[in-house]
Design an enzyme around this catalytic site. Sequence first.
Site, PDB file in Angstrom:
ATOM      1  N   PRO A  20       8.724 -16.537   0.911  1.00  0.00           N
ATOM      2  CA  PRO A  20       7.415 -16.803   1.517  1.00  0.00           C
ATOM      3  C   PRO A  20       6.703 -15.514   1.886  1.00  0.00           C
ATOM      4  O   PRO A  20       7.341 -14.510   2.236  1.00  0.00           O
ATOM      5  CB  PRO A  20       7.770 -17.618   2.768  1.00  0.00           C
ATOM      6  CG  PRO A  20       9.171 -17.234   3.090  1.00  0.00           C
ATOM      7  CD  PRO A  20       9.838 -16.938   1.774  1.00  0.00           C
ATOM      8  N   ARG A  21       5.385 -15.539   1.789  1.00  0.00           N
ATOM      9  CA  ARG A  21       4.602 -14.355   2.143  1.00  0.00           C
ATOM     10  C   ARG A  21       4.785 -13.999   3.612  1.00  0.00           C
ATOM     11  O   ARG A  21       4.860 -12.832   3.980  1.00  0.00           O
ATOM     12  CB  ARG A  21       3.117 -14.618   1.844  1.00  0.00           C
ATOM     13  CG  ARG A  21       2.186 -13.471   2.189  1.00  0.00           C
ATOM     14  CD  ARG A  21       2.437 -12.265   1.327  1.00  0.00           C
ATOM     15  NE  ARG A  21       1.473 -11.211   1.579  1.00  0.00           N
ATOM     16  CZ  ARG A  21       1.519 -10.011   1.016  1.00  0.00           C
ATOM     17  NH1 ARG A  21       2.480  -9.716   0.153  1.00  0.00           N
ATOM     18  NH2 ARG A  21       0.608  -9.100   1.277  1.00  0.00           N
TER      19      ARG A  21
ATOM     20  N   GLU B  12       0.826  -1.205   0.000  1.00  0.00           N
ATOM     21  CA  GLU B  12       0.000   0.000   0.000  1.00  0.00           C
ATOM     22  C   GLU B  12       0.860   1.256   0.000  1.00  0.00           C
ATOM     23  O   GLU B  12       0.523   2.256  -0.640  1.00  0.00           O
ATOM     24  CB  GLU B  12      -0.928   0.007   1.215  1.00  0.00           C
ATOM     25  CG  GLU B  12      -1.999  -1.072   1.206  1.00  0.00           C
ATOM     26  CD  GLU B  12      -1.518  -2.374   1.842  1.00  0.00           C
ATOM     27  OE1 GLU B  12      -0.292  -2.538   2.032  1.00  0.00           O
ATOM     28  OE2 GLU B  12      -2.371  -3.234   2.138  1.00  0.00           O
TER      29      GLU B  12
ATOM     30  N   MET C 104      12.244  -9.309   5.080  1.00  0.00           N
ATOM     31  CA  MET C 104      11.227  -8.456   4.473  1.00  0.00           C
ATOM     32  C   MET C 104      11.881  -7.328   3.677  1.00  0.00           C
ATOM     33  O   MET C 104      12.984  -6.888   3.967  1.00  0.00           O
ATOM     34  CB  MET C 104      10.326  -7.857   5.563  1.00  0.00           C
ATOM     35  CG  MET C 104       9.563  -8.893   6.372  1.00  0.00           C
ATOM     36  SD  MET C 104       8.307  -9.730   5.404  1.00  0.00           S
ATOM     37  CE  MET C 104       7.126  -8.394   5.187  1.00  0.00           C
ATOM     38  N   GLY C 105      11.179  -6.862   2.654  1.00  0.00           N
ATOM     39  CA  GLY C 105      11.562  -5.650   1.965  1.00  0.00           C
ATOM     40  C   GLY C 105      12.627  -5.799   0.902  1.00  0.00           C
ATOM     41  O   GLY C 105      13.158  -4.779   0.434  1.00  0.00           O
ATOM     42  N   GLU C 106      12.969  -7.034   0.486  1.00  0.00           N
ATOM     43  CA  GLU C 106      14.042  -7.215  -0.491  1.00  0.00           C
ATOM     44  C   GLU C 106      13.572  -7.891  -1.777  1.00  0.00           C
ATOM     45  O   GLU C 106      14.377  -8.364  -2.574  1.00  0.00           O
ATOM     46  CB  GLU C 106      15.182  -8.010   0.136  1.00  0.00           C
ATOM     47  CG  GLU C 106      15.864  -7.243   1.273  1.00  0.00           C
ATOM     48  CD  GLU C 106      17.012  -7.993   1.907  1.00  0.00           C
ATOM     49  OE1 GLU C 106      18.003  -7.343   2.281  1.00  0.00           O
ATOM     50  OE2 GLU C 106      16.919  -9.233   2.035  1.00  0.00           O
TER      51      GLU C 106
ATOM     52  N   ASN D  14      -0.604  -9.806  -5.645  1.00  0.00           N
ATOM     53  CA  ASN D  14      -0.507  -8.825  -6.720  1.00  0.00           C
ATOM     54  C   ASN D  14       0.691  -9.127  -7.629  1.00  0.00           C
ATOM     55  O   ASN D  14       1.825  -9.193  -7.153  1.00  0.00           O
ATOM     56  CB  ASN D  14      -0.356  -7.422  -6.125  1.00  0.00           C
ATOM     57  CG  ASN D  14      -0.718  -6.347  -7.126  1.00  0.00           C
ATOM     58  OD1 ASN D  14      -0.516  -6.507  -8.320  1.00  0.00           O
ATOM     59  ND2 ASN D  14      -1.249  -5.252  -6.633  1.00  0.00           N
ATOM     60  N   PRO D  15       0.466  -9.302  -8.936  1.00  0.00           N
ATOM     61  CA  PRO D  15       1.573  -9.589  -9.860  1.00  0.00           C
ATOM     62  C   PRO D  15       2.255  -8.349 -10.409  1.00  0.00           C
ATOM     63  O   PRO D  15       3.189  -8.453 -11.209  1.00  0.00           O
ATOM     64  CB  PRO D  15       0.877 -10.357 -10.982  1.00  0.00           C
ATOM     65  CG  PRO D  15      -0.478  -9.712 -11.054  1.00  0.00           C
ATOM     66  CD  PRO D  15      -0.837  -9.371  -9.619  1.00  0.00           C
TER      67      PRO D  15
END
Length: 439
Positions: A268-269, A65, A309-311, A335-336
């Site tokens: 992984p999510r 977001e 996270m974030g990479e 989201n793709p």
Amino acid sequence: MTRAAFAAYRLAGLVAYPLLRPYVGWRASRGKEDKLRRKERYGVAGQARPQVGPLVWVHAASVGETVAVAPLIRAIAADGLSVVMTTGTTTSAQLVEERLADCVIHQYVPLDVRPAVRRFLNHWQPDLAMVAESEIWPLTIHELAIRRIPQILVNARLSDRSFQRWKAKPRLAEALFENFAQVVAQSDVDAERFRLLGAPAVTMAGNLKADAGPLPAEAAFLDQFDAALGSRPRFAAISTHPGEEEIVAQVHGMLKSRHEGLLTIIVPRHVDRASAIVKMLADKGLTVRRRSLGEMPDAQTDIFLADTMGELGVYLRLTEIAFIGKSITGQGGQNPMEAAMLATGILSGRYVQNFRDTYQRLLKNGGARLVRDADTLAAQVDGLLVDPMQRMAMAGAALRSIDEMRGALGRTLIALDPFLHPLRLSVRLERRGRVAGDP
């Protein structure tokens, strides 16, 4: 019934409030909260409010977001309006610091309990509140309505599941959604859903993420990882959900003898599942290296587990093939667009209803292909690894699809103009007053 439900929600928040401090402290111990800024979660401001001028509050829950609304925030700030931006995760806070520190004040979003929300609003006194995508916090909505602060939902979407849940409680949904002065939806389907749930003013602008640009990548890690990969064939499985890592492991086993040195990257999510994923992969006899341990893949590595996270921007820049999860064993898809923006051929399961419009465009243009199981995923990855022309064609189609979706930012600003225009006039009048008052 609606009043009783809201009263129960408010009472539950008040009862739970004393217990939230230990919970937030526990999250901070696991790196999910900023230890030095925990008070912001209770509405205690970490910075002063600008002394003069109107202020817009923008909330974006997490990284996706935040990326989507970043260009919108820059456009608002460029008009001289002050912006306080809240997020709910440490990674999104870091992204705000990297991308928007020059034009926003960042705070962590207050918990949706009355003391925290009131403390936050009393300090910041926003003139306008904007929420990205699908964050619905009843107490916050109620407190903003009491203060007659206009509320706007931007880049708004409702998944099939969320829509059915709200539809089952129509009076409660209407009591909440009627408080939004404007809903700016991602698609015609989303727009119609918000209208059915009681939103009084709805427009469709498209997905802001198409105008946001690609995910960032930290240069030093990008170079280090690129050097470690060398010329090895590779593909990535991103935003995977339970069960999908097993499918990806099967695919790797099917293909490693055909593609010497094959490396599979799993992102992984939810990174808190990393230990369970490592055990599953080890049980299958696969050699794993983990990003969270500072490890790099070597010649013997089968799987690189990107459990930080974030990479994602790094991994997508270094592979031309990406399977996007929550689409075979999960429901709804992820989201793709991040992958498409970085010229990646997209593979996905069939359950992508949460991003229906985006996938329809990608499939029509040839930027994405659907798979059913490990066998069909392996066949697609195999074909793309063998044929670089196929990969280039899919990458080009993915980029073309993104280009076709651009323009949401301009349409969103048009929808917001009735709310932003009076604030811009206020800024100009204040500036004129200061100039006139100069000696």
